[in-house]
Design a protein around this motif. Structure first.
Motif, PDB file in Angstrom:
ATOM      1  N   GLY A 127       0.821  -1.211   0.000  1.00  0.00           N
ATOM      2  CA  GLY A 127       0.000   0.000   0.000  1.00  0.00           C
ATOM      3  C   GLY A 127       0.852   1.256   0.000  1.00  0.00           C
ATOM      4  N   ALA A 128       1.919   1.248   0.785  1.00  0.00           N
ATOM      5  CA  ALA A 128       2.822   2.410   0.828  1.00  0.00           C
ATOM      6  C   ALA A 128       3.492   2.611  -0.531  1.00  0.00           C
ATOM      7  CB  ALA A 128       3.861   2.227   1.925  1.00  0.00           C
ATOM      8  N   ALA A 129       3.843   1.507  -1.199  1.00  0.00           N
ATOM      9  CA  ALA A 129       4.453   1.608  -2.530  1.00  0.00           C
ATOM     10  C   ALA A 129       3.457   2.181  -3.537  1.00  0.00           C
ATOM     11  CB  ALA A 129       4.941   0.234  -2.990  1.00  0.00           C
ATOM     12  N   LEU A 130       2.213   1.731  -3.476  1.00  0.00           N
ATOM     13  CA  LEU A 130       1.194   2.274  -4.381  1.00  0.00           C
ATOM     14  C   LEU A 130       0.966   3.756  -4.093  1.00  0.00           C
ATOM     15  CD1 LEU A 130      -0.898   1.992  -6.610  1.00  0.00           C
ATOM     16  CD2 LEU A 130      -2.522   1.165  -4.872  1.00  0.00           C
ATOM     17  N   ALA A 131       0.969   4.127  -2.833  1.00  0.00           N
ATOM     18  CA  ALA A 131       0.795   5.544  -2.479  1.00  0.00           C
ATOM     19  C   ALA A 131       1.902   6.388  -3.114  1.00  0.00           C
ATOM     20  CB  ALA A 131       0.796   5.719  -0.959  1.00  0.00           C
ATOM     21  N   ARG A 132       3.140   5.903  -3.060  1.00  0.00           N
ATOM     22  CA  ARG A 132       4.246   6.639  -3.693  1.00  0.00           C
ATOM     23  C   ARG A 132       4.010   6.774  -5.191  1.00  0.00           C
ATOM     24  NH1 ARG A 132       7.022   3.711   0.103  1.00  0.00           N
ATOM     25  NH2 ARG A 132       7.589   2.052  -1.347  1.00  0.00           N
ATOM     26  N   THR A 133       3.565   5.685  -5.828  1.00  0.00           N
ATOM     27  CA  THR A 133       3.285   5.704  -7.263  1.00  0.00           C
ATOM     28  C   THR A 133       2.191   6.717  -7.597  1.00  0.00           C
ATOM     29  OG1 THR A 133       3.926   3.396  -7.495  1.00  0.00           O
ATOM     30  CG2 THR A 133       2.523   4.297  -9.228  1.00  0.00           C
ATOM     31  N   LEU A 134       1.173   6.779  -6.752  1.00  0.00           N
ATOM     32  CA  LEU A 134       0.052   7.695  -6.980  1.00  0.00           C
ATOM     33  C   LEU A 134       0.327   9.114  -6.459  1.00  0.00           C
ATOM     34  CD1 LEU A 134      -2.881   5.313  -5.953  1.00  0.00           C
ATOM     35  CD2 LEU A 134      -2.202   5.970  -8.282  1.00  0.00           C
ATOM     36  N   ARG A 135       1.496   9.278  -5.845  1.00  0.00           N
ATOM     37  CA  ARG A 135       1.892  10.566  -5.258  1.00  0.00           C
ATOM     38  C   ARG A 135       0.932  11.021  -4.167  1.00  0.00           C
ATOM     39  NH1 ARG A 135       4.962  13.649 -10.095  1.00  0.00           N
ATOM     40  NH2 ARG A 135       5.778  11.756 -10.995  1.00  0.00           N
ATOM     41  N   VAL A 136       0.553  10.055  -3.332  1.00  0.00           N
ATOM     42  CA  VAL A 136      -0.299  10.323  -2.175  1.00  0.00           C
ATOM     43  C   VAL A 136       0.589  10.331  -0.940  1.00  0.00           C
ATOM     44  CG1 VAL A 136      -2.151   9.383  -0.721  1.00  0.00           C
ATOM     45  CG2 VAL A 136      -2.354   9.285  -3.214  1.00  0.00           C
ATOM     46  N   ILE A 137       0.472  11.364  -0.135  1.00  0.00           N
ATOM     47  CA  ILE A 137       1.206  11.403   1.132  1.00  0.00           C
ATOM     48  C   ILE A 137       0.600  10.329   2.024  1.00  0.00           C
ATOM     49  CG2 ILE A 137       1.727  12.765   3.181  1.00  0.00           C
ATOM     50  CD1 ILE A 137       1.502  15.263   1.335  1.00  0.00           C
ATOM     51  N   CYS A 138       1.449   9.405   2.488  1.00  0.00           N
ATOM     52  CA  CYS A 138       0.960   8.231   3.210  1.00  0.00           C
ATOM     53  C   CYS A 138       1.839   7.953   4.414  1.00  0.00           C
ATOM     54  CB  CYS A 138       0.953   7.027   2.277  1.00  0.00           C
ATOM     55  SG  CYS A 138       0.416   5.495   3.049  1.00  0.00           S
ATOM     56  N   GLU A 139       1.211   7.813   5.563  1.00  0.00           N
ATOM     57  CA  GLU A 139       1.919   7.421   6.780  1.00  0.00           C
ATOM     58  C   GLU A 139       1.479   6.022   7.173  1.00  0.00           C
ATOM     59  OE1 GLU A 139       2.237   8.411  11.527  1.00  0.00           O
ATOM     60  OE2 GLU A 139       1.160   9.804  10.233  1.00  0.00           O
ATOM     61  N   PRO A 140       2.361   5.018   7.057  1.00  0.00           N
ATOM     62  CA  PRO A 140       2.019   3.673   7.517  1.00  0.00           C
ATOM     63  C   PRO A 140       2.034   3.639   9.044  1.00  0.00           C
ATOM     64  CG  PRO A 140       3.949   3.663   6.061  1.00  0.00           C
ATOM     65  CD  PRO A 140       3.650   5.077   6.401  1.00  0.00           C
ATOM     66  N   LEU A 141       1.088   2.922   9.622  1.00  0.00           N
ATOM     67  CA  LEU A 141       0.962   2.886  11.074  1.00  0.00           C
ATOM     68  C   LEU A 141       0.580   1.475  11.511  1.00  0.00           C
ATOM     69  CD1 LEU A 141       0.885   4.552  13.730  1.00  0.00           C
ATOM     70  CD2 LEU A 141      -1.520   5.051  13.202  1.00  0.00           C
ATOM     71  N   VAL A 142       1.405   0.885  12.388  1.00  0.00           N
ATOM     72  CA  VAL A 142       1.125  -0.427  12.971  1.00  0.00           C
ATOM     73  C   VAL A 142       0.779  -0.197  14.433  1.00  0.00           C
ATOM     74  CG1 VAL A 142       2.038  -2.724  13.504  1.00  0.00           C
ATOM     75  CG2 VAL A 142       2.770  -1.548  11.413  1.00  0.00           C
ATOM     76  N   VAL A 143      -0.396  -0.679  14.837  1.00  0.00           N
ATOM     77  CA  VAL A 143      -0.865  -0.491  16.206  1.00  0.00           C
ATOM     78  C   VAL A 143      -1.183  -1.849  16.807  1.00  0.00           C
ATOM     79  CG1 VAL A 143      -2.715   0.498  17.620  1.00  0.00           C
ATOM     80  CG2 VAL A 143      -1.840   1.771  15.674  1.00  0.00           C
ATOM     81  N   GLU A 144      -0.779  -2.052  18.046  1.00  0.00           N
ATOM     82  CA  GLU A 144      -1.128  -3.268  18.781  1.00  0.00           C
ATOM     83  C   GLU A 144      -2.353  -2.968  19.630  1.00  0.00           C
ATOM     84  OE1 GLU A 144       0.754  -5.003  22.653  1.00  0.00           O
ATOM     85  OE2 GLU A 144       1.974  -5.671  20.949  1.00  0.00           O
ATOM     86  N   HIS A 145      -3.382  -3.820  19.511  1.00  0.00           N
ATOM     87  CA  HIS A 145      -4.612  -3.578  20.275  1.00  0.00           C
ATOM     88  C   HIS A 145      -5.434  -4.857  20.327  1.00  0.00           C
ATOM     89  CE1 HIS A 145      -8.166  -1.494  21.759  1.00  0.00           C
ATOM     90  NE2 HIS A 145      -7.464  -0.376  21.810  1.00  0.00           N
ATOM     91  N   GLU A 146      -6.119  -5.078  21.438  1.00  0.00           N
ATOM     92  CA  GLU A 146      -7.019  -6.229  21.600  1.00  0.00           C
ATOM     93  C   GLU A 146      -8.197  -6.168  20.647  1.00  0.00           C
ATOM     94  OE1 GLU A 146      -7.377  -9.120  23.394  1.00  0.00           O
ATOM     95  OE2 GLU A 146      -5.443  -8.824  24.329  1.00  0.00           O
ATOM     96  N   ALA A 147      -8.731  -4.966  20.473  1.00  0.00           N
ATOM     97  CA  ALA A 147      -9.951  -4.787  19.684  1.00  0.00           C
ATOM     98  C   ALA A 147      -9.630  -3.973  18.435  1.00  0.00           C
ATOM     99  CB  ALA A 147     -11.015  -4.087  20.514  1.00  0.00           C
ATOM    100  N   PRO A 148      -9.508  -4.614  17.280  1.00  0.00           N
ATOM    101  CA  PRO A 148      -9.150  -3.880  16.069  1.00  0.00           C
ATOM    102  C   PRO A 148     -10.066  -2.701  15.765  1.00  0.00           C
ATOM    103  CG  PRO A 148      -8.931  -6.223  15.683  1.00  0.00           C
ATOM    104  CD  PRO A 148      -9.567  -6.066  17.034  1.00  0.00           C
TER     105      PRO A 148
END
Length: 142
Positions: free
Chosen positions: A71-92
């Protein structure tokens, strides 16, 4: 229109299609994106009995980053500013809503797996829970 879209993914094919569609929408409306995946917290009695909490956290973080890479690679291709975020949580669903609010997102985009019948009742639906508990508009993609 929308300025900041949170796109949630669990790495499934349905979610990957939603990431693609959400990023293309962001490009079209010139919005920035927070690309989010949620990892499960470490449980001693869970499926990781031979791995310590720190090793599991490293694995979960790396696996989450791998989920977001295309997704981050596609965002770069589309020239979309994108911040990837990984969050740990019991309830998605709660992690998705919390991230959208803390990041200042004005739209949540996510997939619906389209489960029906008993499996939908037993497994529940993260998308349904997000729709039920947030005031932020939600775009459900299939």
């Amino acid at each position: 229109m929308f300025k900041h879209i949170l796109i949630a993914t669990d790495g499934s094919p349905h979610s990957e299609r939603a990431v693609d569609q959400g990023l293309r929408l962001a490009a079209e409306v010139h919005a920035r994106v927070t690309l989010l995946t949620v990892t499960e917290p470490y449980h001693i009695a869970g499926s990781w009995p031979l791995v310590g909490a720190e090793e599991y956290a490293d694995y979960a973080r790396q696996h989450g980053q791998e989920r977001l890479a295309s997704g981050a690679a596609l965002a770069r291709t589309l020239r979309v500013i994108c911040e990837p975020l990984v969050v740990e949580h019991e309830a998605p669903y709660a992690a998705i809503i919390d991230a959208a609010m803390s990041q200042g997102c004005d739209l949540i985009a996510m997939a619906s797996h389209g489960r029906r019948g008993v499996s939908a009742v037993i497994l529940g639906s993260t998308t349904q829970q997000v729709l039920t508990h947030t005031r932020i508009p939600v775009l459900v993609l299939r």
